[in-house]
Design a protein around this motif. Structure first.
Motif, PDB file in Angstrom:
ATOM      1  N   ARG A   1       0.860  -1.168   0.069  1.00 52.50           N
ATOM      2  CA  ARG A   1       0.184   0.146  -0.081  1.00 52.50           C
ATOM      3  C   ARG A   1       0.838   1.147  -0.093  1.00 52.50           C
ATOM      4  O   ARG A   1       1.857   1.394   0.732  1.00 52.50           O
ATOM      5  CB  ARG A   1      -0.911   0.211   1.400  1.00 52.50           C
ATOM      6  N   VAL A   2       0.520   2.305  -1.021  1.00 54.69           N
ATOM      7  CA  VAL A   2       1.376   3.521  -1.040  1.00 54.69           C
ATOM      8  C   VAL A   2       0.498   4.383  -0.260  1.00 54.69           C
ATOM      9  O   VAL A   2      -0.585   4.776  -0.316  1.00 54.69           O
ATOM     10  CB  VAL A   2       1.453   3.868  -2.529  1.00 54.69           C
ATOM     11  N   PRO A   3       1.124   4.889   0.959  1.00 58.68           N
ATOM     12  CA  PRO A   3       0.497   6.103   1.882  1.00 58.68           C
ATOM     13  C   PRO A   3       0.492   7.376   1.168  1.00 58.68           C
ATOM     14  O   PRO A   3       1.103   7.814   0.387  1.00 58.68           O
ATOM     15  CB  PRO A   3       1.481   6.010   3.198  1.00 58.68           C
ATOM     16  N   HIS A   4      -0.676   7.984   1.799  1.00 62.59           N
ATOM     17  CA  HIS A   4      -0.979   9.463   1.229  1.00 62.59           C
ATOM     18  C   HIS A   4       0.000  10.365   1.956  1.00 62.59           C
ATOM     19  O   HIS A   4       0.658   9.934   3.222  1.00 62.59           O
ATOM     20  CB  HIS A   4      -2.360   9.744   1.567  1.00 62.59           C
ATOM     21  N   PRO A   5       0.445  11.530   1.320  1.00 64.44           N
ATOM     22  CA  PRO A   5       1.399  12.435   1.958  1.00 64.44           C
ATOM     23  C   PRO A   5       0.774  12.866   3.026  1.00 64.44           C
ATOM     24  O   PRO A   5      -0.326  13.055   3.152  1.00 64.44           O
ATOM     25  CB  PRO A   5       1.737  13.166   0.828  1.00 64.44           C
ATOM     26  N   ALA A   6       1.581  13.319   4.108  1.00 64.80           N
ATOM     27  CA  ALA A   6       1.298  14.002   5.367  1.00 64.80           C
ATOM     28  C   ALA A   6       0.716  15.386   4.860  1.00 64.80           C
ATOM     29  O   ALA A   6       0.998  16.102   4.116  1.00 64.80           O
ATOM     30  CB  ALA A   6       2.139  14.070   6.342  1.00 64.80           C
ATOM     31  N   PRO A   7      -0.310  15.792   5.817  1.00 63.08           N
ATOM     32  CA  PRO A   7      -0.766  17.330   5.587  1.00 63.08           C
ATOM     33  C   PRO A   7       0.586  18.140   5.749  1.00 63.08           C
ATOM     34  O   PRO A   7       1.448  18.094   6.304  1.00 63.08           O
ATOM     35  CB  PRO A   7      -1.786  17.363   6.604  1.00 63.08           C
ATOM     36  N   ALA A   8       0.134  19.341   5.143  1.00 65.21           N
ATOM     37  CA  ALA A   8       1.544  20.577   4.896  1.00 65.21           C
ATOM     38  C   ALA A   8       0.543  21.689   5.532  1.00 65.21           C
ATOM     39  O   ALA A   8      -0.454  22.063   5.229  1.00 65.21           O
ATOM     40  CB  ALA A   8       1.980  20.766   3.731  1.00 65.21           C
ATOM     41  N   ARG A   9       1.582  22.461   6.232  1.00 61.26           N
ATOM     42  CA  ARG A   9       1.176  23.640   7.112  1.00 61.26           C
ATOM     43  C   ARG A   9       1.935  24.828   6.382  1.00 61.26           C
ATOM     44  O   ARG A   9       3.045  24.942   6.244  1.00 61.26           O
ATOM     45  CB  ARG A   9       1.205  23.713   8.433  1.00 61.26           C
ATOM     46  N   PHE A  10       1.288  25.794   6.061  1.00 58.95           N
ATOM     47  CA  PHE A  10       1.745  26.995   5.344  1.00 58.95           C
ATOM     48  C   PHE A  10       1.604  28.375   6.157  1.00 58.95           C
ATOM     49  O   PHE A  10       0.027  28.500   6.823  1.00 58.95           O
ATOM     50  CB  PHE A  10       1.155  27.201   3.962  1.00 58.95           C
ATOM     51  N   ASP A  11       2.393  29.107   6.307  1.00 59.79           N
ATOM     52  CA  ASP A  11       2.015  30.401   6.963  1.00 59.79           C
ATOM     53  C   ASP A  11       1.450  31.707   6.026  1.00 59.79           C
ATOM     54  O   ASP A  11       2.217  32.461   5.743  1.00 59.79           O
ATOM     55  CB  ASP A  11       3.433  31.093   7.741  1.00 59.79           C
TER      56      ASP A  11
ATOM     57  N   VAL B   1      -7.160  16.002  -5.194  1.00 58.75           N
ATOM     58  CA  VAL B   1      -7.885  17.078  -4.498  1.00 58.75           C
ATOM     59  C   VAL B   1      -7.200  17.398  -2.992  1.00 58.75           C
ATOM     60  O   VAL B   1      -6.799  16.323  -2.373  1.00 58.75           O
ATOM     61  CB  VAL B   1      -9.289  16.344  -4.117  1.00 58.75           C
ATOM     62  N   MET B   2      -7.147  18.932  -2.835  1.00 57.33           N
ATOM     63  CA  MET B   2      -6.281  19.332  -2.090  1.00 57.33           C
ATOM     64  C   MET B   2      -7.374  19.864  -1.054  1.00 57.33           C
ATOM     65  O   MET B   2      -8.297  20.933  -1.491  1.00 57.33           O
ATOM     66  CB  MET B   2      -5.159  20.262  -2.259  1.00 57.33           C
ATOM     67  N   THR B   3      -7.589  19.615   0.132  1.00 57.72           N
ATOM     68  CA  THR B   3      -8.388  20.526   1.022  1.00 57.72           C
ATOM     69  C   THR B   3      -7.834  21.394   1.738  1.00 57.72           C
ATOM     70  O   THR B   3      -6.644  21.272   2.366  1.00 57.72           O
ATOM     71  CB  THR B   3      -9.082  19.307   2.161  1.00 57.72           C
ATOM     72  N   VAL B   4      -8.307  22.555   1.833  1.00 57.28           N
ATOM     73  CA  VAL B   4      -7.644  23.597   2.341  1.00 57.28           C
ATOM     74  C   VAL B   4      -8.600  24.282   3.588  1.00 57.28           C
ATOM     75  O   VAL B   4      -9.424  24.569   3.600  1.00 57.28           O
ATOM     76  CB  VAL B   4      -7.488  24.956   1.362  1.00 57.28           C
ATOM     77  N   ALA B   5      -7.524  24.233   4.660  1.00 55.22           N
ATOM     78  CA  ALA B   5      -8.361  24.705   6.183  1.00 55.22           C
ATOM     79  C   ALA B   5      -7.459  25.745   6.839  1.00 55.22           C
ATOM     80  O   ALA B   5      -6.248  25.401   6.807  1.00 55.22           O
ATOM     81  CB  ALA B   5      -8.742  23.497   6.989  1.00 55.22           C
TER      82      ALA B   5
END
Length: 538
Positions: free
Chosen positions: A3-13, A52-56
């Protein structure tokens, strides 16, 4: 495959608005109704797949989560593509996050994700995917059936009590099925690609049923003539259909996937070899299996649509479909002549090499049927897969001609060595020859369809088939006739290889290159009075 894991979420300033703006500008993202970002996956086999990128918002910054989205819906072969699309999707997601970090924080410029071997470089629409998959299924079915005679030639000859020479003649006579195939294939220009493909699938199953119960070599040979007609019809028209429907930049890829399906069907014929060890009539069991492939026809028919190009040509009353006189026109006549010569010369060697290989391994190298099955599995399956994938990729990147010249030359010379020497060279030369011949076949097969317009594609390829069959018959007769005078079937087959070398050196280089051109640029469909070099110069 793990199984190929999804990349970890990234945080931006940065604010969510800044993140979305950067994604649109740098990644070509589309903002959806729910505020998420949709980015096409480069090299995905379907345009329904995307990152698909979820932005929060998150404490003065923004957290972005990237994941694959979309369901791959490919009939018959979805199991083959799903692992590769998972890899492509996760590479795309990681790249998207890295590109956002570069744009928003000045991080290092990420490298574009590498393409996944086995996936196209351009996306396919759902309709294009369905046609490629269903045409490939048809090719897999008939390839299994057509390979049985060559794989089981020795036990079939023993059952009917025929000599090597008579068996070679029987193999040669089956090529006369091309006379029937020329009408069915030419019919594809007048009645459509879909009908011809389905006719070939059903007819192939019927021929297998007759072969399974044939009481004499004569009846068996007649059934195999029908088999060859149906197989040739399916292979040629399916090849035309996938190239016509393929997106620009993926014509050679489509041809390679079709050939891969053919190899998949062929491998089942190799696996069926041990049935010949059961007894004098064990070889009939695989033919019964071939007859049962008729049950695939209904599902293939449900997924197989007519090609868009043919549908558009069919309603144009000013264009006559299947007109032989266009092959005499300077614009297409020279192309046809070159392809005909290449097909003839290549098959002088290819036919006896493939059809009599098992007999050579059995009679000269003392292989059992089970041993032959192991040999063909090891030297054919993986090398053939690599050759088909590499051939399609290289033909798109480097051009059809360079791949065809180099691959055909290597394939022919290594196979000639195979028939002259034993020991470990048998395994090495066979594997190399299978790999390179697969690549050469993709390049030349793509050209066969590309170099003629839609209304002439079926007819021209039917005539090329006739010429290739004449080459195959000549090769089988030469190999069978010279076997005793030259001291063995191996030497006589190797002698036929000279024809393939001549084709690679003197005739393939004279073909036009079609890479990086649209199909309409290579062979446009025009009004009847607009053919010829004068039109090309305006």
């Amino acid at each position: 495959m793990p199984r190929v894991p999804h990349p970890a979420p990234a945080r931006f300033d940065a604010s969510t608005e800044e993140v979305r703006a950067a994604a649109v500008a740098r990644l070509g993202a589309v903002v959806t109704d729910d505020g998420s970002l949709r980015v096409p996956i480069e090299g995905a086999p379907s345009d329904s797949l995307a990152t698909v990128m979820t932005v929060a918002a998150d404490s003065g910054g923004t957290v972005v989560t990237a994941r694959r989205s979309g369901v791959i819906s490919i009939p018959f072969f979805g199991w083959f593509f799903k692992p590769m699309t998972r890899i492509a999707g996760n590479r795309s997601a990681k790249y998207a996050l890295a590109e956002l970090r570069h744009a928003l924080e000045g991080g290092p410029q990420p490298k574009a994700p590498a393409g996944v071997i086995g996936l196209p470089s351009v996306p396919f629409s759902h309709e294009q995917t369905l046609l490629l998959a269903s045409a490939s299924a048809a090719v897999a079915v008939v390839s299994f059936a057509s390979a049985l005679f060559g794989q089981l030639a020795d036990p079939i000859g023993e059952t009917f009590g025929v000599s090597d020479a008579k068996l070679s003649v029987a193999l040669a006579l089956t090529r006369a099925g091309a006379i029937v195939a020329i009408f069915a294939t030419a019919l594809a220009d007048r009645r459509g690609r879909r009908r011809a493909i389905l006719l070939g699938v059903v007819g192939s199953a019927v021929a297998c049923g007759i072969s399974a119960v044939a009481p004499t070599i004569e009846i068996f040979t007649v059934a195999q003539m029908l088999q060859r007609a149906c197989v040739n019809t399916t292979l040629i028209v399916a090849g035309i259909a996938v190239i016509e429907e393929a997106p620009e930049g993926a014509r050679a890829y489509s041809a390679s996937m079709l050939a891969l399906a053919g190899g998949f069907g062929f491998s089942f014929a190799v696996v069926a070899l041990p049935f010949a060890d059961i007894g004098d009539y064990g070889w009939r069991i695989p033919y019964v299996a071939g007859a049962l492939t008729v049950f695939f026809a209904a599902r293939i028919a449900r997924n197989l649509a007519e090609t868009t190009r043919y549908t558009q040509i069919a309603v144009r009353t000013e264009i006559s479909r299947g007109r032989l006189k266009e092959l005499l026109d300077p614009r297409y006549g020279r192309r046809f002549a070159l392809l005909a010569i290449i097909g003839f010369l290549a098959n002088v060697f290819n036919a006896p090499s493939s059809q009599l290989m098992n007999k050579y391994l059995s009679d000269v190298r003392d292989f059992s049927n089970s041993g032959i099955a192991l040999f063909r599995t090891v030297t054919t399956a993986l090398p053939g897969l690599i050759g088909l994938v590499m051939g399609g990729r290289l033909a798109e990147q480097r051009g059809r001609k360079p791949v065809a010249i180099v691959a055909l030359l290597i394939a022919t010379t290594t196979q000639m060595i195979f028939f002259l020497y034993g020991g470990s060279l048998l395994w090495i030369t066979s594997a190399v020859s299978v790999l390179t011949s697969a690549a050469a076949g993709i390049a030349l097969g793509t050209l066969d369809a590309e170099l003629f317009p839609t209304e002439l594609r079926g007819t021209s390829n039917a005539l090329l088939l006739i010429v290739s069959v004449l080459g195959a018959v000549a090769g089988l007769v030469i190999a069978g006739t010279l076997s005793d005078p030259l001291g063995g079937i191996g030497r006589s087959i190797a002698l036929c290889g000279i024809a393939g070398v001549v084709a690679a050196i003197f005739f393939v280089p004279r073909l036009p290159e079609t890479n990086e051109q649209t199909l309409d640029e290579v062979s446009p469909s025009e009004r009847p009075d607009e053919y010829g070099p004068e039109r090309a110069e305006t």
